[in-house]
Design a protein around this motif. Sequence first.
Motif, mmCIF file in Angstrom:
data_model
loop_
_atom_site.group_PDB
_atom_site.id
_atom_site.type_symbol
_atom_site.label_atom_id
_atom_site.label_comp_id
_atom_site.label_asym_id
_atom_site.label_seq_id
_atom_site.Cartn_x
_atom_site.Cartn_y
_atom_site.Cartn_z
ATOM 1 N N ASP A 148 -12.472 -2.537 -6.721
ATOM 2 C CA ASP A 148 -12.333 -2.488 -8.544
ATOM 3 C C ASP A 148 -11.188 -1.160 -8.601
ATOM 4 O OD1 ASP A 148 -11.238 -3.649 -10.328
ATOM 5 O OD2 ASP A 148 -13.423 -3.001 -11.172
ATOM 6 N N ALA A 149 -10.420 -0.533 -8.042
ATOM 7 C CA ALA A 149 -9.350 0.124 -7.965
ATOM 8 C C ALA A 149 -8.360 0.578 -8.625
ATOM 9 C CB ALA A 149 -8.740 1.064 -6.378
ATOM 10 N N GLY A 150 -8.004 1.239 -10.151
ATOM 11 C CA GLY A 150 -7.658 1.587 -11.115
ATOM 12 C C GLY A 150 -6.262 2.306 -10.427
ATOM 13 N N VAL A 151 -5.217 2.235 -11.151
ATOM 14 C CA VAL A 151 -3.696 2.212 -10.468
ATOM 15 C C VAL A 151 -3.771 3.728 -11.503
ATOM 16 C CG1 VAL A 151 -1.460 1.383 -11.131
ATOM 17 C CG2 VAL A 151 -3.386 -0.239 -10.543
ATOM 18 N N ASP A 152 -2.513 4.805 -9.621
ATOM 19 C CA ASP A 152 -2.216 6.089 -11.357
ATOM 20 C C ASP A 152 -1.066 5.735 -11.186
ATOM 21 O OD1 ASP A 152 -0.316 8.141 -10.739
ATOM 22 O OD2 ASP A 152 -2.149 9.119 -9.373
ATOM 23 N N TRP A 153 -0.318 5.250 -12.551
ATOM 24 C CA TRP A 153 1.147 4.425 -12.785
ATOM 25 C C TRP A 153 2.399 5.428 -12.399
ATOM 26 C CZ3 TRP A 153 1.429 -0.587 -14.036
ATOM 27 C CH2 TRP A 153 0.608 -1.188 -14.590
ATOM 28 N N GLN A 154 2.114 6.495 -12.615
ATOM 29 C CA GLN A 154 3.024 7.418 -12.359
ATOM 30 C C GLN A 154 3.557 7.474 -11.169
ATOM 31 O OE1 GLN A 154 2.382 11.685 -14.620
ATOM 32 N NE2 GLN A 154 4.417 12.462 -13.216
ATOM 33 N N GLN A 155 2.335 7.881 -10.736
ATOM 34 C CA GLN A 155 2.462 7.291 -9.032
ATOM 35 C C GLN A 155 3.558 6.880 -8.712
ATOM 36 O OE1 GLN A 155 0.740 9.167 -5.035
ATOM 37 N NE2 GLN A 155 -1.122 9.432 -6.704
ATOM 38 N N ASN A 189 10.422 1.985 -7.701
ATOM 39 C CA ASN A 189 11.339 2.319 -7.934
ATOM 40 C C ASN A 189 12.528 2.555 -6.933
ATOM 41 O OD1 ASN A 189 11.572 1.293 -10.696
ATOM 42 N ND2 ASN A 189 10.961 3.341 -11.320
ATOM 43 N N GLN A 190 11.500 3.613 -6.355
ATOM 44 C CA GLN A 190 12.005 4.437 -4.921
ATOM 45 C C GLN A 190 12.659 3.550 -3.883
ATOM 46 O OE1 GLN A 190 9.278 7.858 -3.335
ATOM 47 N NE2 GLN A 190 10.457 9.017 -4.550
ATOM 48 N N GLN A 191 11.329 2.110 -3.543
ATOM 49 C CA GLN A 191 11.443 1.386 -2.532
ATOM 50 C C GLN A 191 12.655 0.022 -3.061
ATOM 51 O OE1 GLN A 191 9.588 0.410 0.439
ATOM 52 N NE2 GLN A 191 8.312 2.351 0.385
ATOM 53 N N ILE A 192 12.698 -0.346 -4.008
ATOM 54 C CA ILE A 192 12.685 -1.612 -4.546
ATOM 55 C C ILE A 192 14.602 -1.985 -4.975
ATOM 56 C CG2 ILE A 192 12.978 -3.389 -5.901
ATOM 57 C CD1 ILE A 192 10.711 -3.008 -3.656
ATOM 58 N N ARG A 231 0.463 -1.029 0.454
ATOM 59 C CA ARG A 231 -0.219 0.066 -0.185
ATOM 60 C C ARG A 231 1.560 1.142 -0.172
ATOM 61 N NH1 ARG A 231 -4.183 -1.516 4.981
ATOM 62 N NH2 ARG A 231 -1.268 -0.999 6.093
ATOM 63 N N ASP A 232 2.256 1.092 0.259
ATOM 64 C CA ASP A 232 3.098 1.815 0.314
ATOM 65 C C ASP A 232 3.459 2.470 -0.982
ATOM 66 O OD1 ASP A 232 2.810 2.888 2.924
ATOM 67 O OD2 ASP A 232 4.609 1.315 3.457
ATOM 68 N N VAL A 233 3.045 1.571 -2.173
ATOM 69 C CA VAL A 233 4.238 1.856 -3.236
ATOM 70 C C VAL A 233 2.862 1.417 -4.403
ATOM 71 C CG1 VAL A 233 6.318 0.977 -2.787
ATOM 72 C CG2 VAL A 233 4.635 -0.833 -3.236
ATOM 73 N N ILE A 234 1.705 1.108 -4.089
ATOM 74 C CA ILE A 234 1.149 1.108 -5.344
ATOM 75 C C ILE A 234 -0.078 2.012 -4.816
ATOM 76 C CG2 ILE A 234 -0.873 -0.454 -6.353
ATOM 77 C CD1 ILE A 234 0.372 -2.892 -6.872
ATOM 78 N N LYS A 235 -0.303 2.618 -6.280
ATOM 79 C CA LYS A 235 -1.329 4.743 -5.435
ATOM 80 C C LYS A 235 -2.720 4.022 -6.734
ATOM 81 C CE LYS A 235 -0.918 6.436 -2.084
ATOM 82 N NZ LYS A 235 -0.833 5.949 -1.491
ATOM 83 N N THR A 236 -3.470 4.692 -6.277
ATOM 84 C CA THR A 236 -4.962 3.994 -6.873
ATOM 85 C C THR A 236 -5.572 5.109 -6.367
ATOM 86 O OG1 THR A 236 -5.970 2.747 -5.407
ATOM 87 C CG2 THR A 236 -4.733 1.753 -6.140
ATOM 88 N N ASP A 237 -6.788 5.253 -7.667
ATOM 89 C CA ASP A 237 -8.210 5.559 -7.037
ATOM 90 C C ASP A 237 -9.268 5.487 -5.911
ATOM 91 O OD1 ASP A 237 -9.545 4.170 -8.891
ATOM 92 O OD2 ASP A 237 -10.085 4.644 -10.311
ATOM 93 N N TYR A 254 6.377 -4.289 -14.404
ATOM 94 C CA TYR A 254 6.109 -2.863 -15.717
ATOM 95 C C TYR A 254 7.240 -2.210 -15.357
ATOM 96 C CZ TYR A 254 4.339 0.709 -18.402
ATOM 97 O OH TYR A 254 4.612 1.514 -19.843
ATOM 98 N N CYS A 255 6.934 -1.535 -13.490
ATOM 99 C CA CYS A 255 7.576 -0.899 -13.048
ATOM 100 C C CYS A 255 9.299 -0.687 -13.248
ATOM 101 C CB CYS A 255 7.145 0.204 -11.737
ATOM 102 S SG CYS A 255 5.331 0.702 -11.298
#
Length: 416
Positions: free
Chosen positions: A156-163, A169-172, A145-151, A209-210
């Motif tokens: 059935d949430a949609g992913v905010d791909w940019q965030q 990339n910051q955490q992994i 939940r700290d890395v996959i951000k959604t609406d 993908y990320c």
Amino acid sequence: MKIFKFGGASVKDAAGVQNVVSVLKEVGFNDTLIIISAMGKTTNALEKVIHCYFENKNELKAAIQELIDFHGQILTTLFPNENATASDKVKLLFEELQGFLSWNKSPNYSFVYDQVVCYGELISTTIVSEYLNSCGVKNTWIDVRDVIKTDTNYRDAGVDWQQTQTKINQQIQKNQLYITQGFLGSDQNNFTTTLGREGSDYTAAIFAYCLNAESVTIWKDVPGVLNADPRHFKETELLNQISYEEAIELAFYGASVIHPKTLQPLQRKEIPLYVKSFVSPSGNGTAVTKGHRIEPEIPCFIVKKNQVLLSLSTLDFSFMVEENISEVFKLLADHKMKVSMIQNSAISFSVCITNKYDTLAELLSILKAKFKVDCYENVSLYTIRHFNEKAINGIEQDKEILLKQVSTETVQMVVK
């Protein structure tokens, strides 16, 4: 990096968790991120908790205790000499769950659903991570939940791909082993969201993908992608290879082995997806890649049960034209009905839908004010890709066909 996903069947009990360690030691785990689902039928048990919270508060405590006992037994088996860290972490998560249920004031079912059901994945990954550490397989646990951000489209949430790209990339970091949860994300206010049922495969694709991953492997209790679900069909065969396009078609029609949203991010970067057996990890499994569409080329069977078939016609005997059909689709969207099949003629329009959010009664009351409506509940939708006459006859036998649609590659039948 490599992305591995282990579903609920692979960690349904202590022996399953121990087997995950065996699989990792056999296939290697350097530069790997592992996504893990809730254990066994935990999601169903948490849905029972949610039901009790809204409908039967008297049974709520017992429903939660059932989950505590289930995970407690797994902890006792995995850590016979006791592991205070693992037990304390799991205890804290259950306290968080109970805390939410005591202070929550929101009547929004979907919001509550996401805040509660997430504990299945949080607890399972905590147990697996601690067990791996105890076996000398050092890993880093991440709260997805700290890395996959959604609406805020709960359930059935949609992913905010940019965030999401930035935070992953910051955490992994490379050259490490990570454990995280499938299915989950969070909105701008850090409330938990979910990506749709069976969304753990999608989580794997998001990370792949990320991170520009080398590959994604989904570990299952079957040898790979079969041409039919063995729970519903007696004879099945292993598909050795499937193209992205073919896999997307199968997923679109409802093949349960791969989540419909999983494939598009992988296809965009041509990241291969492997579906393998956690029982026989050295087996070839199925490869989903760019190239030959399906091998061997045999009929593929998909069934969706508990569907609803609506057949509509106008009250004044006029044609079903664009204006009518667009109004119907807007109503379907407003009531969150997932459309599985459509067919229209000059005077009628038929649609097969999934009543996921239990809004059918409300939808029917609106439709019946404007259209003549025939409604068939609890029907099944069969889809056959690469069909032949034998395949069709096998499905039609002893069934009442309510609707049938044939195209070049695919036949679909709604049956009772």
